[in-house]
Motif scaffolding. Structure first.
Motif, PDB file in Angstrom:
ATOM      1  N   ALA A 100      79.711  49.060   4.824  1.00  0.00           N
ATOM      2  CA  ALA A 100      81.153  49.304   4.890  1.00  0.00           C
ATOM      3  C   ALA A 100      81.671  49.191   6.316  1.00  0.00           C
ATOM      4  N   ARG A 101      80.759  49.331   7.296  1.00  0.00           N
ATOM      5  CA  ARG A 101      81.151  49.253   8.711  1.00  0.00           C
ATOM      6  C   ARG A 101      79.994  48.657   9.487  1.00  0.00           C
ATOM      7  N   ALA A 102      80.289  47.971  10.573  1.00  0.00           N
ATOM      8  CA  ALA A 102      79.208  47.453  11.430  1.00  0.00           C
ATOM      9  C   ALA A 102      79.753  47.248  12.832  1.00  0.00           C
ATOM     10  N   LEU A 103      78.871  47.389  13.800  1.00  0.00           N
ATOM     11  CA  LEU A 103      79.263  47.073  15.179  1.00  0.00           C
ATOM     12  C   LEU A 103      79.463  45.567  15.289  1.00  0.00           C
ATOM     13  N   PRO A 104      80.318  45.117  16.203  1.00  0.00           N
ATOM     14  CA  PRO A 104      80.449  43.666  16.401  1.00  0.00           C
ATOM     15  C   PRO A 104      79.157  43.078  16.973  1.00  0.00           C
ATOM     16  N   LEU A 105      78.924  41.818  16.589  1.00  0.00           N
ATOM     17  CA  LEU A 105      77.654  41.165  16.921  1.00  0.00           C
ATOM     18  C   LEU A 105      77.910  39.796  17.546  1.00  0.00           C
ATOM     19  N   GLY A 106      77.177  39.503  18.609  1.00  0.00           N
ATOM     20  CA  GLY A 106      77.191  38.162  19.192  1.00  0.00           C
ATOM     21  C   GLY A 106      75.764  37.638  19.225  1.00  0.00           C
ATOM     22  N   VAL A 107      75.614  36.315  19.357  1.00  0.00           N
ATOM     23  CA  VAL A 107      74.283  35.699  19.286  1.00  0.00           C
ATOM     24  C   VAL A 107      74.105  34.657  20.389  1.00  0.00           C
ATOM     25  N   VAL A 108      72.920  34.669  21.002  1.00  0.00           N
ATOM     26  CA  VAL A 108      72.476  33.506  21.768  1.00  0.00           C
ATOM     27  C   VAL A 108      71.266  32.966  21.005  1.00  0.00           C
ATOM     28  N   LEU A 109      71.436  31.803  20.399  1.00  0.00           N
ATOM     29  CA  LEU A 109      70.383  31.245  19.537  1.00  0.00           C
ATOM     30  C   LEU A 109      69.284  30.597  20.377  1.00  0.00           C
ATOM     31  N   THR A 110      68.016  30.898  20.067  1.00  0.00           N
ATOM     32  CA  THR A 110      66.921  30.244  20.805  1.00  0.00           C
ATOM     33  C   THR A 110      66.025  29.403  19.899  1.00  0.00           C
ATOM     34  N   LEU A 111      66.277  29.430  18.586  1.00  0.00           N
ATOM     35  CA  LEU A 111      65.431  28.662  17.666  1.00  0.00           C
ATOM     36  C   LEU A 111      66.291  28.144  16.521  1.00  0.00           C
ATOM     37  N   PRO A 112      66.544  26.832  16.476  1.00  0.00           N
ATOM     38  CA  PRO A 112      67.394  26.307  15.399  1.00  0.00           C
ATOM     39  C   PRO A 112      66.601  26.215  14.102  1.00  0.00           C
ATOM     40  N   ALA A 113      67.006  26.936  13.092  1.00  0.00           N
ATOM     41  CA  ALA A 113      66.266  26.945  11.826  1.00  0.00           C
ATOM     42  C   ALA A 113      67.058  27.613  10.716  1.00  0.00           C
ATOM     43  N   THR A 114      67.375  28.875  10.927  1.00  0.00           N
ATOM     44  CA  THR A 114      67.846  29.701   9.808  1.00  0.00           C
ATOM     45  C   THR A 114      69.342  29.608   9.541  1.00  0.00           C
ATOM     46  N   GLY A 115      70.133  29.252  10.542  1.00  0.00           N
ATOM     47  CA  GLY A 115      71.588  29.294  10.384  1.00  0.00           C
ATOM     48  C   GLY A 115      72.133  30.715  10.486  1.00  0.00           C
ATOM     49  N   SER A 116      71.249  31.675  10.734  1.00  0.00           N
ATOM     50  CA  SER A 116      71.664  33.081  10.786  1.00  0.00           C
ATOM     51  C   SER A 116      72.730  33.333  11.850  1.00  0.00           C
ATOM     52  N   GLU A 117      72.800  32.439  12.857  1.00  0.00           N
ATOM     53  CA  GLU A 117      73.763  32.647  13.947  1.00  0.00           C
ATOM     54  C   GLU A 117      75.214  32.542  13.492  1.00  0.00           C
ATOM     55  N   SER A 118      75.459  31.932  12.342  1.00  0.00           N
ATOM     56  CA  SER A 118      76.844  31.938  11.859  1.00  0.00           C
ATOM     57  C   SER A 118      76.904  32.114  10.347  1.00  0.00           C
ATOM     58  N   ASN A 119      76.050  33.000   9.828  1.00  0.00           N
ATOM     59  CA  ASN A 119      76.232  33.427   8.439  1.00  0.00           C
ATOM     60  C   ASN A 119      76.060  34.945   8.344  1.00  0.00           C
ATOM     61  N   GLY A 120      76.329  35.477   7.182  1.00  0.00           N
ATOM     62  CA  GLY A 120      76.306  36.938   7.025  1.00  0.00           C
ATOM     63  C   GLY A 120      75.030  37.453   6.377  1.00  0.00           C
ATOM     64  N   GLY A 121      73.982  36.610   6.338  1.00  0.00           N
ATOM     65  CA  GLY A 121      72.732  37.001   5.675  1.00  0.00           C
ATOM     66  C   GLY A 121      71.715  37.579   6.642  1.00  0.00           C
ATOM     67  N   SER A 122      70.799  38.370   6.110  1.00  0.00           N
ATOM     68  CA  SER A 122      69.752  38.978   6.938  1.00  0.00           C
ATOM     69  C   SER A 122      68.556  39.305   6.049  1.00  0.00           C
ATOM     70  N   VAL A 123      67.356  39.103   6.610  1.00  0.00           N
ATOM     71  CA  VAL A 123      66.127  39.403   5.855  1.00  0.00           C
ATOM     72  C   VAL A 123      65.280  40.357   6.697  1.00  0.00           C
TER      73      VAL A 123
END
Ligand code: NZQ
Ligand code: ZN
Length: 381
Positions: free
Chosen positions: A124-147
């Motif tokens: 329901a709430r989350a802190l804001p998040l920024g990313v510096v990507l170091t490995l191109p693979a998952t697309g996690s840097e601009s999607n809302g998914g997490s494993v």
């Protein structure tokens, strides 16, 4: 076709872009910089972050492992609360980014953070998040998914929320120069399978999504062909952007999606520690063969438009063979045995894990029952 589509992550793409963090994160934000096992200390990325944040108040948390564990991430949550941080900056690959999505949400949740993964609590709430990507693979840097993995019980579960979509993602292709060959190959395969999960289902007559998916798949075939000569800017630029576009929501909008390969693959990583992309290359070809009747039309379309194969009665099967050759050319295992896993013991254990996690009706038609998953895994042995 019906869909809502929005992707608000601001992408900063190109060499030297890490410096832009100075203005992309508000100066009054207290930042928690989160990273993994230390590759960023060796390749200069850490120093660039330090420079960019020199006028910010910031602290750091390191040691997020590949396939991040809730046990480690909860230590970062504790730190974020104690230090009252305002902003999480993930510096890493999918594992660090996914871990930071959990940290961003769990910090503002009073209960047990694992509830986010078991879906007992909806973010329901989350802190804001920024990313510096170091490995191109998952697309996690601009999607809302997490494993996230719970080491204690060997469970690897996922969650998704628009609230953890990164606000900004810096994609500087130079940072991947330090990647080990194995991780680069994993990235090509993971991105390839992400596209397949959204494209190789039944026909949705979605020309934009199909055409763009095929363009991205052709890029990855070319990147794999040029893999031995990959030490150049063009190769790096195109891998980084293709992997991002593969899973930012666009090609999946309004089309039937599968994701069974991923759900079965997650169990293989959880129980046997195999790299994420490698689990996909093991599961996918056999899944496509078992589901060939439902996927024939799209497999044929992929054969023609991606691999340039001639139309004949066997086109769907020869397309699957072309996919296997692609993975093998990158020295990625395509059978459980290639990854040192004994099928006779692993298949029942994996099917049990799928059952425990409610993965009993997977795929675009929810037709992949536990019996079908068993057959897929037996054929992948
Ligand atoms: O920890 P460090 O020292 O940084 O080393 C990492 C790690 O050991 C290293 N690495 C990363 N960037 C580097 C580098 N080494 C040298 N130079 C660099 N520039 O690479 C190793 C693997 O990193 P990891 O983040 O685990 O890899 P990847 O990006 O493949 O992420 C895999 C995780 O993402 C999840 C997977 O399940 C897995 O847990 N996924 C997340 C998705 C999502 N959020 O959308 C979708 C995917 O399907 C996937 O499930
Ligand atoms: Zn993946």
């Amino acid at each position: 076709m019906n869909f809502s589509f929005s992707n608000s992550t601001r992408i900063e793409f190109g060499q030297g872009r890490i410096a832009k963090l100075a203005s992309l994160i508000d100066a009054d934000q207290k930042v928690l910089v989160v990273y993994g096992g230390g590759s960023i200390k060796k390749n200069g990325v850490y120093d660039q972050i330090k420079d960019a944040l020199k006028d910010h108040s910031w602290l750091e948390f390191s040691g997020v492992e590949a396939n991040p564990t809730v046990e480690t991430l909860d230590k970062a949550v504790e730190l974020a609360r104690k230090e009252k941080v305002d902003y999480i900056l993930a510096v890493g690959g999918g594992s660090v980014i996914d871990g930071c999505k959990y940290i961003a949400a769990a910090t503002l949740y009073d209960g047990d953070g694992w509830d986010i993964l078991t879906r007992k609590y909806t973010v329901a709430r989350a802190l804001p998040l920024g990313v510096v990507l170091t490995l191109p693979a998952t697309g996690s840097e601009s999607n809302g998914g997490s494993v996230v993995t719970k080491a204690a019980t060997k469970e690897k579960l996922s969650f998704g929320s628009p609230l953890v979509l990164p606000r900004v993602a810096v994609l500087d292709p130079d940072v991947i120069k330090s990647l080990p060959e194995r991780q680069v190959a994993n990235g090509v395969v993971d991105a390839f399978v992400h596209i397949c999960e959204q494209y190789l289902s039944h026909n949705s007559d979605a020309w934009v999504q199909d055409g763009y998916a095929e363009a991205l798949l052709r890029n990855l075939v070319r990147l794999a062909e040029e893999f031995p000569q990959r030490d150049n800017d063009v190769w790096r630029n195109n891998l980084m952007w293709t992997a991002n576009q593969a899973l930012n929501g666009l090609i999946g909008a309004g089309v039937a999606q599968d994701w069974a390969t991923h759900m079965i693959g997650h169990e293989i990583t959880a129980l046997y520690g195999v790299d994420h992309a490698r689990t996909l290359a093991i599961v996918q070809p056999s899944l496509l063969r078992v589901q060939i009747a439902d996927k024939r039309a799209k497999l044929e379309q992929m054969g023609r438009n991606v691999f340039n194969l001639p139309q004949d009665d066997n086109l769907a099967e020869t397309t699957i063979e072309a996919i296997e050759r692609l993975y093998s050319s990158l020295e990625i295992p395509i059978r459980l045995s290639h990854a040192g896993i004994e099928g006779d013991t692993a298949v029942p254990a994996l099917v049990d894990a799928l059952e425990k996690h409610g993965m009993t009706a997977l795929g675009e038609n929810r037709a992949i029952t536990l019996d079908v998953s068993r057959e897929i895994l037996q054929r992948a042995a």
